[in-house]
Structure formats: structure tokens, C-alpha cells
Design a protein around this motif. Structure first.
Motif: not given
Length: 375
Positions: A10-20
Motif C-alpha cells: 500500500g501507500c507509505g504510512g498507512v499501516g501496512k505492517t500492522t495489517v500484515a
């Protein structure tokens, strides 16, 4: 059973790591042997789980147990290079061109794109071993994700065109290392590349917000993923302002793709198992975090009649005038703005002429027919 791969981007700073991390935790709690893997050194996957794997001498880039059925792994480029360098005669040296016996692994550690290459080799190992039923990749932003997915194609292109330099001054210079090593590792990368484009194995879950910039990035991502032949299985609209009703804003972006809305919660800092568990419960609401996916490829060839085939590529948000096609023997080059894909045509299609091309409801259709001899 084939290992399922879920790419979270996704875009930067949108919470990708949290979702993963939350997705991996939710899947493991359902009994799936799960690995959450990151090769983006700019983010802290272990921090999302409330762990500091750097203080564990046994980690060295290896999978670390989080709890029953759940491991995390963060790519350690130096450690992985040492394992694959073999004094300049290993598989990484072969991919970089060979003839590097006097070069150390440390000297090539900063080679652009090396992290994606090492991640592909690790992914190949995990899928062959089948230790995990699910691998959730905490993916980078779109540009690096496309380089990751397209890495196997680039290696294949190099391997096919490598020839002794005396044969053609215009050819790519051949590797001076062991050609058997190059061919073996390129075959492995081709295999993992095929898995990344198999929608029954790999899908992307896109994380975004609803601001104007994110909308543009999401449209571009849908087009780019379609061009690369990677299936999108869902969107997470994260950090939405509480009390708003963004349904209308979701429809033009998500289309038929399942979409999940996540309202902003406090400062959105999620760290530790308890916080991830709470986030996952709001994200999936008790449903399976790894949705069943279809078997229809995003990019595929079908036969219409004898010596008549068509190639279909999903290109949402693209107009006909934005697409440029060219043909180089068995390769079809598709250009959409700055995005480009070299498609290696199957043998039965490569011998046919390109007869027509059109855009049909967000899909590029290219037709191939046998040329008729005029009498």
C-alpha cells in the motif's frame, strides 16, 4: 498442500505492517502454520509484535517463534549474503554476473535490488520446504513490490540472452561463473515467479486511506498489479475519520474487490500481541483472514479456434489511448504510461501474428492468428 502467499502492500504510512502482523496472528490463531516475513528494512515488523529479535543471537535473519503456529522473519541482508556468496562462486554471484571471486559479500551488500533478490530466494526455499501453510509478506510500497514480483522475469531475460561475447557484441556479456549455477538459480526464481502470479497461491491485499493522493496511488496500483498479472484479493481502507460514511468513496476504487473499513483509533500505535489481537478482531470481525480465492489468472492466454488465441490482461482505470503494444519475436511488450511488462508468449502463440488489440471493460484483449498466405 501448496503454501499460500499473501502480499500486504500500500501507500507509505498507512499501516501496512500492522495489517500484515494482525493478519498473520489471526491466521495462526485459526491453526494455520504461518510465517510473517519482511524484506523492507525501513520498517520494524518485530516491533509490531512487541519483540526485539536483534538481541537474539540465534535469529540472524532466521524465522523467530512468536507463539504456537506463528513465526516472523526479517531479512538480514549481510547474513543472507554470507550464506549464498560462497567466495564469489555462489548463486548470488552468478546472478550478478560471475567473475567475482576476488569480491567479498560485504562489498556487494548495497547493490540496488539485492534485498528483493534475496527475498525471492528465501521465498522459494520456504515454498519448497512447505514448513508453513501461509506466508504473509509485509511488502514494501508499490514500486519495490513491482520490482520484487518482476525480479524473476528480469533474471530469466538475462539467462536467455547471455551468450559468449564473441557471438555478438550487442549481447549482454555472459557470466564468467559456473553457468550451471546461473541456470539452476534462474530456474528456481522462475518457479517462485510463477507462484507469485498464480491467483490460487498468491494475492495482494492493498492498504490505503481515502485522501486524494491515496486514491491516485490506489488506481495506479490496480493498473500496475493487473499488468504484472498479480491478483488483488481485498482492500483495507485504514485510519478513516470516525463518524464518516465513505461508502461512495470506496466503490470507485474497490469495485468488485472486498473492502474493509478501519476507523482511526487514538494515535494508531499498535504494538504487542494484545494490541494486534484487538486490531485483527476489528479488521476481520471473526471471519477467515485468508479468504478463498478464484482460479482465474489476471493475465492469461485462451484458445478461440485453430491457430487463434487471445491474451487477456486486467487493466482497470486504463483508456485505450494509454496502451502501447510492440512485438519482439516471442515477447509482447505492453506499455501503460511509465509501466511496462514484457510478456513471454507460449510457444503455440509465439508463432502466430498479432492480429488485433482492444480494451474491453477494464481488460486488454490481444488477439493472435496465423497469417493467411495471399494467392
Amino acid at each position: 498442500m501448496m503454501t499460500r502467499i499473501l502480499l500486504v502492500s500500500g501507500c507509505g504510512g498507512v499501516g501496512k505492517t500492522t495489517v500484515a502482523a494482525a493478519t498473520g496472528l489471526a491466521a495462526a490463531r485459526r491453526g494455520l502454520r504461518t510465517l510473517v516475513f519482511s524484506f523492507d528494512t525501513s520498517r520494524d515488523l518485530s516491533g509490531a509484535f512487541g519483540l526485539d529479535v536483534r538481541v537474539r543471537p540465534e535469529s540472524q535473519g532466521l524465522p523467530v517463534r512468536v507463539e504456537e503456529s506463528l513465526h516472523l522473519q526479517e531479512l538480514d541482508v549481510p547474513a543472507e549474503l554470507q550464506r549464498r556468496w560462497s567466495a564469489g562462486r555462489g548463486e548470488v554471484a552468478a546472478l550478478l554476473g560471475g567473475g567475482l571471486e576476488e569480491v567479498t559479500a560485504e562489498e556487494v551488500a548495497l547493490t540496488p535490488g539485492l534485498d528483493a533478490l534475496l527475498a525471492l530466494l528465501l521465498l522459494d526455499e520456504h515454498t519448497r520446504a512447505r514448513t508453513y501453510e501461509l506466508i504473509v509478506i509485509d511488502g514494501p510500497s508499490l514500486g519495490d513490490l513491482l520490482r520484487f514480483v518482476g525480479g524473476a522475469d528480469a533474471v530469466s531475460w538475462f539467462a536467455r540472452r547471455s551468450r559468449p561475447p564473441e557471438q555478438s557484441a550487442r549481447r549482454v556479456r555472459a557470466a564468467r561463473g559456473d553457468p550451471d549455477v546461473l541456470h539452476a538459480v534462474s530456474d528456481r526464481l522462475m518457479d517462485v515467479g510463477a507462484l507469485l502470479r498464480d491467483p490460487s497461491v498468491t494475492t495482494v491485499r492493498w492498504v490505503t486511506t481515502l485522501d486524494t493522493r491515496a486514491r491516485q496511488a490506489t488506481r495506479r496500483a490496480c493498473t500496475a498489479l493487473g499488468l504484472q498479472g498479480v491478483a488483488l484479493d481485498g482492500m483495507v481502507f485504514n485510519r478513516l475519520v470516525p463518524g464518516t460514511s465513505p461508502v461512495e468513496g470506496l466503490q470507485d476504487l474497490a469495485g468488485a474487490v472486498p473492502a474493509t473499513e478501519m476507523e482511526r483509533q487514538g494515535d494508531d500505535e499498535v504494538s504487542g500481541i494484545a494490541a494486534l489481537e484487538s486490531f485483527a478482531s476489528r479488521l476481520y470481525r471473526g471471519e477467515d483472514p485468508v479468504r478463498p480465492v478464484g482460479s482465474h489468472p489476471v493475465l492469461g492466454v485462451r484458445k478461440d479456434a485453430v491457430d487463434e488465441y487471445r491474451l487477456e490482461v486486467q487493466l482497470p482505470f486504463v483508456r485505450k489511448e494509454e496502451v502501447a503494444l510492440s512485438r519482439r519475436e516471442a515477447e509482447l511488450v505492453i506499455q501503460v504510461g511509465a509501466l511496462r511488462r514484457n510478456v513471454l508468449l507460449p510457444r503455440m502463440v509465439a508463432r502466430l501474428a498479432t492480429s488485433a488489440a482492444r480494451m474491453d471493460d477494464g481488460k486488454l484483449v490481444v488477439e493472435f492468428k496465423k497469417e493467411r498466405v495471399q494467392t
